[in-house]
Motif scaffolding. Structure first.
Motif, PDB file in Angstrom:
ATOM      1  N   ASN A   1       1.503  -3.211   3.623  1.00 15.01           N
ATOM      2  CA  ASN A   1       2.764  -2.648   4.074  1.00 15.01           C
ATOM      3  C   ASN A   1       2.524  -1.359   4.865  1.00 15.01           C
ATOM      4  O   ASN A   1       1.725  -0.512   4.477  1.00 15.01           O
ATOM      5  CB  ASN A   1       3.662  -2.367   2.863  1.00 15.01           C
ATOM      6  CG  ASN A   1       5.010  -1.807   3.254  1.00 15.01           C
ATOM      7  OD1 ASN A   1       5.160  -0.601   3.404  1.00 15.01           O
ATOM      8  ND2 ASN A   1       5.995  -2.685   3.398  1.00 15.01           N
ATOM      9  N   GLU A   2       3.247  -1.190   5.985  1.00 13.20           N
ATOM     10  CA  GLU A   2       3.029  -0.038   6.868  1.00 13.20           C
ATOM     11  C   GLU A   2       3.333   1.294   6.191  1.00 13.20           C
ATOM     12  O   GLU A   2       2.665   2.310   6.458  1.00 13.20           O
ATOM     13  CB  GLU A   2       3.870  -0.187   8.142  1.00 13.20           C
ATOM     14  CG  GLU A   2       3.403  -1.310   9.060  1.00 13.20           C
ATOM     15  CD  GLU A   2       1.952  -1.137   9.498  1.00 13.20           C
ATOM     16  OE1 GLU A   2       1.557   0.022   9.789  1.00 13.20           O
ATOM     17  OE2 GLU A   2       1.218  -2.151   9.543  1.00 13.20           O
ATOM     18  N   LEU A   3       4.326   1.323   5.314  1.00 15.85           N
ATOM     19  CA  LEU A   3       4.651   2.563   4.611  1.00 15.85           C
ATOM     20  C   LEU A   3       3.581   2.904   3.569  1.00 15.85           C
ATOM     21  O   LEU A   3       3.246   4.075   3.375  1.00 15.85           O
ATOM     22  CB  LEU A   3       6.020   2.454   3.946  1.00 15.85           C
ATOM     23  CG  LEU A   3       7.221   2.325   4.894  1.00 15.85           C
ATOM     24  CD1 LEU A   3       8.515   2.170   4.114  1.00 15.85           C
ATOM     25  CD2 LEU A   3       7.305   3.532   5.825  1.00 15.85           C
ATOM     26  N   ILE A   4       3.052   1.880   2.922  1.00 16.55           N
ATOM     27  CA  ILE A   4       1.990   2.097   1.937  1.00 16.55           C
ATOM     28  C   ILE A   4       0.736   2.638   2.628  1.00 16.55           C
ATOM     29  O   ILE A   4       0.034   3.509   2.095  1.00 16.55           O
ATOM     30  CB  ILE A   4       1.669   0.790   1.183  1.00 16.55           C
ATOM     31  CG1 ILE A   4       2.877   0.331   0.374  1.00 16.55           C
ATOM     32  CG2 ILE A   4       0.453   0.978   0.272  1.00 16.55           C
ATOM     33  CD1 ILE A   4       3.318   1.285  -0.713  1.00 16.55           C
ATOM     34  N   LYS A   5       0.472   2.179   3.821  1.00 19.59           N
ATOM     35  CA  LYS A   5      -0.707   2.647   4.559  1.00 19.59           C
ATOM     36  C   LYS A   5      -0.636   4.143   4.863  1.00 19.59           C
ATOM     37  O   LYS A   5      -1.670   4.789   5.064  1.00 19.59           O
ATOM     38  CB  LYS A   5      -0.847   1.865   5.863  1.00 19.59           C
ATOM     39  CG  LYS A   5      -1.275   0.414   5.690  1.00 19.59           C
ATOM     40  CD  LYS A   5      -1.373  -0.287   7.040  1.00 19.59           C
ATOM     41  CE  LYS A   5      -1.805  -1.730   6.898  1.00 19.59           C
ATOM     42  NZ  LYS A   5      -1.897  -2.424   8.209  1.00 19.59           N
ATOM     43  N   GLN A   6       0.573   4.694   4.856  1.00 17.84           N
ATOM     44  CA  GLN A   6       0.735   6.116   5.158  1.00 17.84           C
ATOM     45  C   GLN A   6       0.546   7.004   3.929  1.00 17.84           C
ATOM     46  O   GLN A   6       0.453   8.228   4.058  1.00 17.84           O
ATOM     47  CB  GLN A   6       2.124   6.367   5.744  1.00 17.84           C
ATOM     48  CG  GLN A   6       2.372   5.672   7.073  1.00 17.84           C
ATOM     49  CD  GLN A   6       3.785   5.889   7.568  1.00 17.84           C
ATOM     50  OE1 GLN A   6       4.316   7.002   7.535  1.00 17.84           O
ATOM     51  NE2 GLN A   6       4.423   4.814   8.037  1.00 17.84           N
ATOM     52  N   THR A   7       0.492   6.396   2.748  1.00 17.94           N
ATOM     53  CA  THR A   7       0.289   7.190   1.534  1.00 17.94           C
ATOM     54  C   THR A   7      -1.171   7.581   1.407  1.00 17.94           C
ATOM     55  O   THR A   7      -2.050   7.000   2.045  1.00 17.94           O
ATOM     56  CB  THR A   7       0.697   6.378   0.283  1.00 17.94           C
ATOM     57  OG1 THR A   7      -0.191   5.250   0.149  1.00 17.94           O
ATOM     58  CG2 THR A   7       2.136   5.881   0.377  1.00 17.94           C
ATOM     59  N   THR A   8      -1.427   8.566   0.556  1.00 17.59           N
ATOM     60  CA  THR A   8      -2.814   8.980   0.293  1.00 17.59           C
ATOM     61  C   THR A   8      -3.618   7.815  -0.253  1.00 17.59           C
ATOM     62  O   THR A   8      -4.774   7.609   0.125  1.00 17.59           O
ATOM     63  CB  THR A   8      -2.838  10.162  -0.696  1.00 17.59           C
ATOM     64  OG1 THR A   8      -2.110  11.257  -0.137  1.00 17.59           O
ATOM     65  CG2 THR A   8      -4.262  10.598  -0.987  1.00 17.59           C
ATOM     66  N   ALA A   9      -2.997   7.035  -1.128  1.00 15.66           N
ATOM     67  CA  ALA A   9      -3.671   5.864  -1.697  1.00 15.66           C
ATOM     68  C   ALA A   9      -4.029   4.866  -0.614  1.00 15.66           C
ATOM     69  O   ALA A   9      -5.140   4.313  -0.578  1.00 15.66           O
ATOM     70  CB  ALA A   9      -2.786   5.205  -2.754  1.00 15.66           C
ATOM     71  N   GLY A  10      -3.086   4.635   0.292  1.00 16.37           N
ATOM     72  CA  GLY A  10      -3.327   3.688   1.379  1.00 16.37           C
ATOM     73  C   GLY A  10      -4.421   4.156   2.310  1.00 16.37           C
ATOM     74  O   GLY A  10      -5.284   3.367   2.732  1.00 16.37           O
ATOM     75  N   LYS A  11      -4.404   5.433   2.658  1.00 12.54           N
ATOM     76  CA  LYS A  11      -5.412   5.990   3.561  1.00 12.54           C
ATOM     77  C   LYS A  11      -6.819   5.958   2.951  1.00 12.54           C
ATOM     78  O   LYS A  11      -7.809   5.809   3.678  1.00 12.54           O
ATOM     79  CB  LYS A  11      -5.038   7.421   3.922  1.00 12.54           C
ATOM     80  CG  LYS A  11      -3.787   7.532   4.784  1.00 12.54           C
ATOM     81  CD  LYS A  11      -3.411   8.996   4.998  1.00 12.54           C
ATOM     82  CE  LYS A  11      -2.136   9.114   5.826  1.00 12.54           C
ATOM     83  NZ  LYS A  11      -1.703  10.535   5.988  1.00 12.54           N
ATOM     84  N   ASN A  12      -6.885   6.122   1.637  1.00 11.76           N
ATOM     85  CA  ASN A  12      -8.190   6.177   0.959  1.00 11.76           C
ATOM     86  C   ASN A  12      -8.605   4.846   0.339  1.00 11.76           C
ATOM     87  O   ASN A  12      -9.535   4.793  -0.465  1.00 11.76           O
ATOM     88  CB  ASN A  12      -8.177   7.260  -0.117  1.00 11.76           C
ATOM     89  CG  ASN A  12      -8.077   8.657   0.470  1.00 11.76           C
ATOM     90  OD1 ASN A  12      -8.518   8.894   1.593  1.00 11.76           O
ATOM     91  ND2 ASN A  12      -7.482   9.577  -0.282  1.00 11.76           N
TER      92      ASN A  12
END
Length: 333
Positions: free
Chosen positions: A286-297
């Protein structure tokens, strides 16, 4: 004359004594059966080396008495089945909810189906004539009916005191089957693993969010919930400490997840566990999840749904859960 009367009296006494000492065939049979039953019970107790019964704290936090060493057990609680399996008494299981078994317990599909995970087949269970029935909260509404068939033990995890209550369940199964030493050893091994994981979680100071995804819908779980073990046992701080503690979780959106911005996201895919349309369940994509710290890492971690949704409180379950959560500390970058 006196001699004659004395002789007749003596004969009467002897006749009465003989009559009293002579039991009927039915009486002799009943006495023999009683003696045989007593001897059999004595032999059984001697062979098992167990007390006849033990006191167990059930899922209602009530002390209940359970007969030890049952030979035929119907198990609806997958966590109890897990523990029985690991303690080496799985051969006692004669029936289970075979359509809803975790993959790691798939060998038990060979036992008789005792009904669905939420609706036991009372007629089938009665035909199996078990010595003990073990249930979880999913079958709680049938407890009284099941108890009319055989002694029924209700086990449940206290979400406000997760690990201690899991230990109680493991110890209870151990006590019932005379496997207390094995249960204690298993708990010690899990405790060592939990301590190591908790140390890493506390040191990292990473905040986690546990979510369940079901056909695209999201629910969040915090401390005191069914997945609270992530926080109260494995040591992760909460990304949101205001999540409503509920069996079914708090309904949330992807926007909510971005707002809370967790360092780690743990995902339980309910659809994978019970079936359904999982085409919208890829949370990490999900594009919004990718923007979270968890998503980025790359810390959006899928938890084993068979374990987290269908079991979760047995020896092997807790071991797998700890391994799942430990992925947060793997080099995912």
């Amino acid at each position: 004359m006196k001699k004659m009367m004395l002789s007749m009296g003596l004969l009467a006494v002897l006749f009465a004594a003989g009559a009293c000492g002579q039991a009927t065939g039915e009486d002799r049979t009943n006495e023999s059966q009683t003696a045989a039953t007593s001897a059999s019970s004595t032999t059984k107790d001697s062979q098992s080396g167990l007390p006849a019964e033990v006191s167990i704290m059930d899922g209602d936090k009530k002390q209940v008495t359970v007969a030890t060493n049952p030979q035929k057990v119907v198990v609806f609680d997958n966590s109890a089945l897990d523990t029985m399996n690991r303690l080496g008494v799985g051969e006692r299981v004669i029936g289970a909810a075979t359509d809803n078994l975790p993959t790691f317990l798939s060998d038990y599909k060979k036992v008789a189906s005792a009904g669905g995970i939420k609706e036991p087949d009372l007629e089938k269970i009665n035909a199996l004539q078990p010595d003990l029935i073990i249930i979880s909260g999913r079958q709680k509404d049938f407890q009284d009916q099941l108890a009319q068939i055989a002694p029924t033990l209700y086990l449940s995890t206290d979400n406000t005191d997760t690990w201690p209550s899991i230990q109680n369940q493991i110890k209870s199964i151990g006590a019932i089957f005379g496997k207390e030493e094995e249960a204690t050893a298993a708990i010690a091994s899990l405790q060592s693993k939990i301590d190591g994981l908790k140390g890493k979680a506390v040191t990292s100071k990473e905040k986690a969010l546990v979510m369940l995804v079901n056909e695209g819908s999201l629910s969040a779980y915090g401390a005191g919930s069914r997945f609270g073990i992530v926080h109260d046992t494995f040591g992760f701080s909460q990304a949101d400490d205001q999540i409503e503690a509920s069996t079914h979780g708090q309904s949330v959106s992807y926007e909510y997840v971005l707002e809370k911005n967790p360092d780690v996201i743990f995902v339980v895919d309910r659809t994978q566990a019970i079936g359904g349309d999982d085409s919208q369940n890829n949370v990490a994509a999900n594009e919004l999840i990718k923007q979270t710290t968890a998503g980025k890492n790359n810390k959006v971690i899928s938890l084993d749904p068979d374990v987290w949704y269908l079991a979760g409180a047995g020896i092997e379950s807790v071991d797998i859960m700890a391994d799942n959560v430990a992925k947060a500390f793997a080099d995912n970058k």
